[in-house]
Design a protein around this motif. Structure first.
Motif, PDB file in Angstrom:
ATOM      1  N   GLY A  35      27.910 -47.418  13.902  1.00  0.00           N
ATOM      2  CA  GLY A  35      26.987 -48.261  14.523  1.00  0.00           C
ATOM      3  C   GLY A  35      25.849 -49.399  13.631  1.00  0.00           C
ATOM      4  N   TRP A  36      25.284 -49.854  14.113  1.00  0.00           N
ATOM      5  CA  TRP A  36      24.548 -50.556  13.192  1.00  0.00           C
ATOM      6  C   TRP A  36      23.053 -50.426  13.835  1.00  0.00           C
ATOM      7  N   PHE A  37      21.792 -49.492  13.150  1.00  0.00           N
ATOM      8  CA  PHE A  37      20.583 -50.014  13.805  1.00  0.00           C
ATOM      9  C   PHE A  37      19.298 -50.326  13.186  1.00  0.00           C
ATOM     10  N   ARG A  38      18.648 -51.587  13.763  1.00  0.00           N
ATOM     11  CA  ARG A  38      17.548 -52.098  12.939  1.00  0.00           C
ATOM     12  C   ARG A  38      15.864 -50.810  13.544  1.00  0.00           C
ATOM     13  N   GLN A  39      15.440 -51.286  12.335  1.00  0.00           N
ATOM     14  CA  GLN A  39      13.798 -51.143  12.327  1.00  0.00           C
ATOM     15  C   GLN A  39      12.903 -52.003  11.785  1.00  0.00           C
ATOM     16  N   ALA A  40      11.991 -52.749  12.886  1.00  0.00           N
ATOM     17  CA  ALA A  40      11.091 -53.360  11.696  1.00  0.00           C
ATOM     18  C   ALA A  40      10.231 -52.494  12.062  1.00  0.00           C
ATOM     19  N   PRO A  41       8.551 -52.904  11.284  1.00  0.00           N
ATOM     20  CA  PRO A  41       7.450 -52.777  10.954  1.00  0.00           C
ATOM     21  C   PRO A  41       6.946 -52.298  12.249  1.00  0.00           C
ATOM     22  N   GLY A  42       6.630 -51.373  12.926  1.00  0.00           N
ATOM     23  CA  GLY A  42       5.422 -51.426  14.044  1.00  0.00           C
ATOM     24  C   GLY A  42       6.793 -50.832  15.160  1.00  0.00           C
ATOM     25  N   LYS A  43       7.929 -51.092  15.159  1.00  0.00           N
ATOM     26  CA  LYS A  43       8.466 -50.900  16.647  1.00  0.00           C
ATOM     27  C   LYS A  43       9.344 -49.692  16.511  1.00  0.00           C
ATOM     28  N   GLU A  44      10.498 -49.407  17.249  1.00  0.00           N
ATOM     29  CA  GLU A  44      11.335 -48.869  17.316  1.00  0.00           C
ATOM     30  C   GLU A  44      12.698 -49.180  17.173  1.00  0.00           C
ATOM     31  N   ARG A  45      13.296 -48.064  16.618  1.00  0.00           N
ATOM     32  CA  ARG A  45      14.632 -47.900  15.626  1.00  0.00           C
ATOM     33  C   ARG A  45      15.098 -49.180  17.094  1.00  0.00           C
ATOM     34  N   GLU A  46      16.171 -49.770  17.129  1.00  0.00           N
ATOM     35  CA  GLU A  46      16.851 -50.283  18.324  1.00  0.00           C
ATOM     36  C   GLU A  46      18.408 -51.278  17.679  1.00  0.00           C
ATOM     37  N   PHE A  47      19.072 -50.748  18.870  1.00  0.00           N
ATOM     38  CA  PHE A  47      20.703 -51.174  18.787  1.00  0.00           C
ATOM     39  C   PHE A  47      20.998 -52.351  18.395  1.00  0.00           C
ATOM     40  N   VAL A  48      22.407 -52.708  17.514  1.00  0.00           N
ATOM     41  CA  VAL A  48      22.053 -53.711  16.976  1.00  0.00           C
ATOM     42  C   VAL A  48      24.398 -53.898  17.053  1.00  0.00           C
ATOM     43  N   ALA A  49      24.450 -52.805  17.003  1.00  0.00           N
ATOM     44  CA  ALA A  49      26.165 -53.009  17.235  1.00  0.00           C
ATOM     45  C   ALA A  49      27.010 -52.081  16.623  1.00  0.00           C
ATOM     46  N   ALA A  50      28.047 -51.629  17.582  1.00  0.00           N
ATOM     47  CA  ALA A  50      28.946 -50.550  16.892  1.00  0.00           C
ATOM     48  C   ALA A  50      30.552 -51.061  17.146  1.00  0.00           C
ATOM     49  N   ILE A  51      31.220 -50.203  16.810  1.00  0.00           N
ATOM     50  CA  ILE A  51      33.142 -50.307  16.616  1.00  0.00           C
ATOM     51  C   ILE A  51      33.414 -49.305  16.778  1.00  0.00           C
ATOM     52  N   SER A  52      34.541 -49.023  17.826  1.00  0.00           N
ATOM     53  CA  SER A  52      34.771 -48.169  17.479  1.00  0.00           C
ATOM     54  C   SER A  52      35.839 -46.881  17.238  1.00  0.00           C
ATOM     55  N   ALA A 108      20.474 -44.673  19.719  1.00  0.00           N
ATOM     56  CA  ALA A 108      21.118 -44.006  18.651  1.00  0.00           C
ATOM     57  C   ALA A 108      20.918 -42.226  18.279  1.00  0.00           C
ATOM     58  N   GLY A 109      19.955 -41.824  20.056  1.00  0.00           N
ATOM     59  CA  GLY A 109      20.015 -40.152  19.568  1.00  0.00           C
ATOM     60  C   GLY A 109      22.007 -39.697  19.224  1.00  0.00           C
ATOM     61  N   GLU A 110      22.522 -40.909  19.983  1.00  0.00           N
ATOM     62  CA  GLU A 110      23.965 -39.951  19.987  1.00  0.00           C
ATOM     63  C   GLU A 110      24.641 -39.732  19.082  1.00  0.00           C
ATOM     64  N   TYR A 111      24.041 -41.143  17.395  1.00  0.00           N
ATOM     65  CA  TYR A 111      24.752 -40.401  16.130  1.00  0.00           C
ATOM     66  C   TYR A 111      24.111 -39.414  16.373  1.00  0.00           C
ATOM     67  N   GLU A 112      25.295 -38.700  14.319  1.00  0.00           N
ATOM     68  CA  GLU A 112      25.296 -37.686  14.057  1.00  0.00           C
ATOM     69  C   GLU A 112      24.494 -37.371  12.463  1.00  0.00           C
ATOM     70  N   TYR A 113      25.196 -39.238  12.530  1.00  0.00           N
ATOM     71  CA  TYR A 113      25.276 -39.108  10.795  1.00  0.00           C
ATOM     72  C   TYR A 113      24.133 -40.045  10.340  1.00  0.00           C
ATOM     73  N   TRP A 114      23.367 -40.663   9.106  1.00  0.00           N
ATOM     74  CA  TRP A 114      22.722 -41.582   8.722  1.00  0.00           C
ATOM     75  C   TRP A 114      22.214 -42.314   7.700  1.00  0.00           C
ATOM     76  N   GLY A 115      22.303 -43.543   7.637  1.00  0.00           N
ATOM     77  CA  GLY A 115      22.158 -43.581   6.095  1.00  0.00           C
ATOM     78  C   GLY A 115      20.602 -43.745   5.735  1.00  0.00           C
ATOM     79  N   GLN A 116      19.933 -44.694   4.309  1.00  0.00           N
ATOM     80  CA  GLN A 116      18.772 -44.066   4.463  1.00  0.00           C
ATOM     81  C   GLN A 116      18.801 -45.866   4.112  1.00  0.00           C
ATOM     82  N   GLY A 117      19.213 -46.732   4.597  1.00  0.00           N
ATOM     83  CA  GLY A 117      18.587 -47.715   4.906  1.00  0.00           C
ATOM     84  C   GLY A 117      18.705 -48.969   3.819  1.00  0.00           C
ATOM     85  N   THR A 118      18.617 -50.326   4.316  1.00  0.00           N
ATOM     86  CA  THR A 118      18.952 -51.533   3.622  1.00  0.00           C
ATOM     87  C   THR A 118      18.119 -52.615   4.383  1.00  0.00           C
TER      88      THR A 118
END
Length: 124
Positions: A35-52, A108-118
């Motif tokens: 999955g891909w998520f994004r987080q803007a300043p002052g906002k919660e992390r939001e879902f962008v896309a996912a692939i099986s 987001a809470g369903e995912y086990e592993y995360w990257g550091q972000g870009t």
């Protein structure tokens, strides 16, 4: 333990494109939905896309549908997010995430592993 590393972020003008990559350390990468998520300043992390895990199913948020494309290359242990027609509202830190599942998680809470972000910054 799965180690994820995102790359490809940067500064782009509105209407431009970027392709994000997410390289995974796991040899059984094909067992994980991505999955891909994004987080803007002052906002919660939001879902962008996912692939099986077998890349036969994808899902997108309404805000990016038709502009972003998620894909994966299981032979390279890498997931991608092609972002076209970028808007200033797309500015955020983008994170990739992995979950060992046959399903297609959007929370987001369903995912086990995360990257550091870009960081992706879209100028007007």
């Amino acid at each position: 333990q799965v180690h994820l590393v995102e790359s490809g972020g940067g500064l782009v003008q509105g209407g431009g494109s970027l392709r994000l990559s997410c390289a995974a350390s796991e040899r059984t990468f094909s067992s994980y939905a991505m999955g891909w998520f994004r987080q803007a300043p002052g906002k919660e992390r939001e879902f962008v896309a996912a692939i099986s895990r077998t890349f036969d199913s994808t899902t997108y948020s309404d805000s990016v549908k038709g502009r972003f494309t998620i894909s994966r290359d299981n032979s390279e242990n890498t997931a991608y997010l092609q972002m076209d027609s970028l808007k200033p509202d797309d500015t955020a830190v983008y994170y990739c995430a992995a979950k060992r599942t046959v399903l297609l998680p959007r929370v987001a809470g369903e995912y086990e592993y995360w990257g550091q972000g870009t960081q992706v910054t879209v100028s007007s």
